[in-house]
Enzyme design. Structure first.
Site, PDB file in Angstrom:
ATOM      1  N   ASP A 112     -21.186   1.600 -97.722  1.00  0.00           N
ATOM      2  CA  ASP A 112     -20.234   2.711 -98.463  1.00  0.00           C
ATOM      3  C   ASP A 112     -18.890   1.834 -99.237  1.00  0.00           C
ATOM      4  O   ASP A 112     -17.978   1.341 -98.639  1.00  0.00           O
ATOM      5  CB  ASP A 112     -20.295   3.843 -96.974  1.00  0.00           C
ATOM      6  CG  ASP A 112     -19.504   4.768 -98.089  1.00  0.00           C
ATOM      7  OD1 ASP A 112     -19.019   4.993 -98.756  1.00  0.00           O
ATOM      8  OD2 ASP A 112     -18.848   5.418 -96.796  1.00  0.00           O
ATOM      9  N   ASP A 313     -17.073   4.420-107.944  1.00  0.00           N
ATOM     10  CA  ASP A 313     -18.535   4.717-106.314  1.00  0.00           C
ATOM     11  C   ASP A 313     -19.912   5.006-106.748  1.00  0.00           C
ATOM     12  O   ASP A 313     -19.843   5.525-107.469  1.00  0.00           O
ATOM     13  CB  ASP A 313     -17.397   6.133-105.589  1.00  0.00           C
ATOM     14  CG  ASP A 313     -18.076   6.248-104.649  1.00  0.00           C
ATOM     15  OD1 ASP A 313     -18.361   5.079-104.363  1.00  0.00           O
ATOM     16  OD2 ASP A 313     -18.634   7.218-104.393  1.00  0.00           O
TER      17      ASP A 313
END
Ligand code: NAG
Ligand code: NAG
Ligand code: NAG
Ligand code: NAG
Length: 429
Positions: A112, A313
């Site tokens: 993540d 991201d």
């Protein structure tokens, strides 16, 4: 002040890690990244069609955006920043395997770039989500150490002191998922794609004894790759010269694996490499870039000039753009496609065509780095014969998602504060 102190102390931690690690890694290493929907992934659901998977990834993009938005709207300057409002949960799109402890125990963790803490579920579990693999048992590892509640890593978390002075942390994600447990120090081992395994001693990680929320039992924990002090990349620090990179294979390449590189392996070089400044967002976890302009056909759409106006991201599939920009861009796409639009059968995207239409490339101009994006970066086949412009609008938040990054090597340099790109066939990596 406390913050500055924490940074100085964590720098000294990096230095002490460094010598042992450099020896182990010879300057860099690479690991496989598995897309959660790949047949190699424990999340793989063989009864889903390709289109089911695309639809689910689109829905996950939407909920991840919601969490970024919540995290960013928190008034972090008012009170001590609360971790609960600064991180987003585990809906990342890629997994890696690593081993924890001595003897090493294999775990599957979601990667993540939107959070920092590394954690796995540990025995004894008072309230854990059911996981498919056996739980990590710290009492069986000779390298496991509880970290004290006065330790530097503990100061980076919401934590209290346990009965034996151990650091009892609570780490909450934006959707109220959480992990509670003991912050510990352990040896992590990575299976490098070169065949060597790379051991990294004394990594701070959360031994979760009480974890719940939206976690899925196919994963045993999470590896945070964000910019904050407890993330894997920050802890590796100077031993990887602050460098990591990845190369994500296109969505349609379901059996190829992507790769994540650290240190020397993460250096992008050669023809076509472009770099743009990495902007620290208000929340140090997030990686900001500055997008100036998007060009499709003969139309250029200017982005509101503001440093760090888009977050890059790996855990969000779609790209999300400010509504005002999105509208102009979508109409430019419409002008450049010589075909009649059709409806998205899922009712999510507003501009779709039959597969026989010819889709444009477009240029994303970040400060100092112009990227030519192929149709596969911006268009997705969402149903048999239906291809949509796979960008979503949002009123105040922009994310450069993983679809846009596929078939690029993307290199982060946290020391030079740059993100570099080079077009690459990631299936050949
Ligand atoms: C697998 O996918 C099918 C079809 O989309 C769905 O009905 C089923 O609930 C999924 N199974 C799991 C375990 O998610
Ligand atoms: C503990 O470690 C031994 C090897 O030293 C291993 O055989 C055993 O399976 C481990 N037990 C657990 C619960 O992890
Ligand atoms: C770590 O702390 C826990 C209490 O949370 C304790 O039960 C355990 O024995 C400690 N482990 C070590 C190795 O000190
Ligand atoms: C772009 O401009 C060129 C030259 O002005 C023109 O020939 C071409 O048709 C234009 N393309 C589009 C998609 O409008």
């Amino acid at each position: 002040m406390a913050h500055v102190l924490a940074i100085l102390l964590s720098l000294s931690l990096f230095v002490s890690l460094r010598n042992e690690f450099v020896e182990a890694s010879n300057g860099g290493f690479s690991v496989d990244l598995i897309h959660r929907d790949s047949p190699l992934s424990p999340f793989f659901n063989s009864s889903d069609t390709f289109y089911d998977r695309v639809k689910k990834a689109v829905l996950r993009s939407n909920s991840r955006l919601e969490r970024f938005r919540q995290a960013s709207s928190s008034p972090s300057s008012v009170s001590p920043p609360s971790i609960s409002s600064t991180v987003i949960p585990n809906s990342g799109e890629y997994l890696m395997t690593l081993s924890v402890g001595t003897p090493p125990v294999n775990v599957k963790a979601i990667l993540d770039t939107g959070s920092d803490l590394i954690w796995v579920q540990c025995k004894p579990c008072d309230q854990c989500y059911p996981q498919n693999d056996p739980l990590f048992d710290p009492s069986n590892s000779t390298t496991y150490r509880n970290l004290s509640c006065q330790s530097t890593p503990c100061a980076n978390l919401e934590a209290s002191c346990g009965v034996t002075n151990e650091c009892e942390y609570t780490y909450q994600y934006g959707d109220n998922s959480f992990t509670d447990g003991v912050l510990a120090s352990e040896t992590l081992t990575f299976d490098s794609t070169s065949g060597r395994s790379v051991q990294i001693p004394k990594v701070s990680f959360g031994c979760g004894h009480h974890d719940d929320g939206t976690f899925d039992g196919n994963g045993d924990g999470l590896v945070g790759l964000g910019g904050g002090p407890l993330s894997l990349v920050s802890q590796l620090g100077s031993s990887i010269d602050g460098k990591f990179s990845y190369c994500l294979v296109p969505l349609t390449e379901t059996s190829a694996t992507s790769v994540l590189n650290f240190g020397d392996h993460a250096v992008l070089s050669g023809k076509g490499v472009v770099s743009t400044p990495l902007i620290s967002e208000e929340i140090d976890t997030f990686y900001g870039l500055t997008l100036e302009e998007i060009t499709v056909g003969n139309t250029s759409v200017k982005f509101p000039v503001e440093s760090g106006n888009i977050i890059i991201d790996s855990g969000t599939t779609l790209t999300i753009l400010l509504t005002s920009v999105f509208e102009v861009l979508e109409s430019a796409v419409k002008d450049s496609v010589n075909a009649q639009p059709i409806d998205d059968p899922n009712g999510i995207f507003s501009l779709c065509y039959g597969t026989d239409a010819e889709f444009p490339s477009m240029t994303y101009a970040f400060t100092g780095a112009e990227l030519l994006l192929a149709p596969l970066n911006m268009f997705v086949e969402v149903a048999e014969g239906v291809v949509c412009f796979a960008v979503l609008p949002d009123d105040d938040f922009s994310i450069y998602g993983n679809l846009a990054q596929m078939n690029f090597k993307v290199g982060y340099d946290l020391v030079e504060k740059t993100v570099s790109f080079v077009p690459t066939d990631c299936t050949k990596n």
